[in-house]
Design a protein around this motif. Structure first.
Motif, short mmCIF file in Angstrom:
data_model
loop_
_atom_site.label_atom_id
_atom_site.label_comp_id
_atom_site.label_asym_id
_atom_site.label_seq_id
_atom_site.Cartn_x
_atom_site.Cartn_y
_atom_site.Cartn_z
N SER A 130 4.41 5.75 -12.40
CA SER A 130 5.42 5.44 -13.42
C SER A 130 6.42 4.41 -12.88
N PHE A 131 6.72 4.55 -11.59
CA PHE A 131 7.65 3.61 -10.96
C PHE A 131 7.08 2.20 -10.95
N LEU A 132 5.79 2.08 -10.65
CA LEU A 132 5.15 0.77 -10.66
C LEU A 132 5.14 0.18 -12.06
N HIS A 133 4.92 1.03 -13.07
CA HIS A 133 4.98 0.57 -14.45
C HIS A 133 6.40 0.07 -14.78
N ALA A 134 7.39 0.84 -14.38
CA ALA A 134 8.79 0.49 -14.69
C ALA A 134 9.19 -0.83 -14.04
N LYS A 135 8.65 -1.09 -12.85
CA LYS A 135 8.98 -2.32 -12.12
C LYS A 135 8.04 -3.47 -12.49
N VAL A 177 0.86 -1.18 0.00
CA VAL A 177 0.00 0.00 0.00
C VAL A 177 0.90 1.23 0.00
N CYS A 178 0.74 2.08 -1.01
CA CYS A 178 1.58 3.26 -1.12
C CYS A 178 0.72 4.49 -1.41
N GLY A 179 1.27 5.66 -1.10
CA GLY A 179 0.54 6.89 -1.32
C GLY A 179 1.16 8.04 -0.56
N LYS A 180 0.62 9.23 -0.75
CA LYS A 180 1.12 10.41 -0.04
C LYS A 180 0.95 10.24 1.47
N ASP A 208 2.53 11.52 -7.13
CA ASP A 208 1.63 10.41 -7.45
C ASP A 208 1.92 9.84 -8.84
N VAL A 209 2.07 10.73 -9.79
CA VAL A 209 2.36 10.30 -11.17
C VAL A 209 3.70 9.58 -11.23
N GLN A 210 4.68 10.08 -10.47
CA GLN A 210 5.99 9.43 -10.44
C GLN A 210 5.89 8.03 -9.84
N MET A 211 5.07 7.89 -8.79
CA MET A 211 4.89 6.58 -8.16
C MET A 211 4.24 5.61 -9.14
N ALA A 229 -8.67 10.39 -16.10
CA ALA A 229 -8.14 11.02 -17.32
C ALA A 229 -6.70 11.50 -17.10
N ASP A 230 -6.43 12.07 -15.93
CA ASP A 230 -5.07 12.55 -15.63
C ASP A 230 -4.06 11.41 -15.65
N LEU A 231 -4.50 10.23 -15.25
CA LEU A 231 -3.59 9.08 -15.16
C LEU A 231 -3.67 8.17 -16.39
#
Length: 219
Positions: free
Chosen positions: A133-138, A35-38, A128-131, A166-168
């Motif tokens: 992207s990180f999940l996608h990369a991994k 579980v991840c988030g701000k 949030d967007v970086q996180m 839409a943002d994501l």
């Protein structure tokens, strides 16, 4: 499915341990869901809602207090509560320590699924967007879960879900709105986790079958 989710949520929903270093990361036969988030997104409240236990995960009035990876046993899987990100009052050195801990956590592999929590009232932040992207990369399968749904009217919530999706670049149906106050979305989250774990198990079984066929073919 409802009966299964109840057993998972109420049976063995206990705190296991905390990890401050890579050597303390848990290893075992159970799948791990992160579980991840701000830091102010309501991770502890979300975990307590999921387990239907008010004090399983400790909540704090001051964001950014979770500095360890906390593990909880939900019976069929282990839930790893990761340190929250994006809290401005945390020192640069502390942020670097968290980043190293998270990099090591994801680098070791074996993660079955990730729950990315976002506050339904706000647009996704750069963190949030970086996180995501990180999940996608991994190559980590994930579900985006929105918290604090009770703070918006039904109409506003629907609008925010569409805007965040839409943002994501996700379909609105891929987001699950939840509320720690009312329990909204709890069963949907558990069903999504179960579905992801079942798919992972089916994939592993197919890989084992292919490996066995290759071994038989080489004899």
């Amino acid at each position: 499915m409802e009966e299964t989710t109840e057993k998972i949520a109420l049976q063995n929903a206990v705190f296991v341990t905390s990890a401050a270093t890579e050597r303390q990361f848990l290893k075992g036969d159970k799948p791990i869901v992160a579980v991840c988030g701000k830091s102010n997104v309501g991770k502890s409240s979300f975990i307590n809602m999921l387990a239907r236990r008010k004090k399983l995960a400790k909540t704090s009035r001051e964001p950014g207090r979770t500095r360890l990876i906390n593990y909880f046993d939900f019976g069929a899987f282990l839930l790893a509560d990761l340190p929250g990100y994006g809290y401005a009052r945390v020192s640069v050195s502390e942020k670097k320590n968290w980043a190293r801990l998270l990099d090591a956590f994801f680098a070791r592999g074996g993660l079955s699924h990730a729950i990315l929590l976002l506050d339904c009232r706000h647009d996704p932040t750069a963190d949030d967007v970086q996180m995501l992207s990180f999940l996608h990369a991994k190559a980590v399968p994930y579900t985006v879960v929105l918290t604090k749904a009770d703070k918006l009217s039904r109409m506003k919530l629907k609008e925010h879900i569409s805007a965040i999706a839409a943002d994501l670049y996700l379909g609105a149906g891929n987001l699950i709105a939840t509320s720690a106050e009312t329990g909204q979305g709890r069963d949907d989250v558990l069903k999504r986790i179960l579905s992801a774990l079942a798919a992972e198990g089916d994939g592993a079984a197919r890989e084992d079958a292919r490996a066995s066929e290759k071994e038989e073919g080489s004899d």
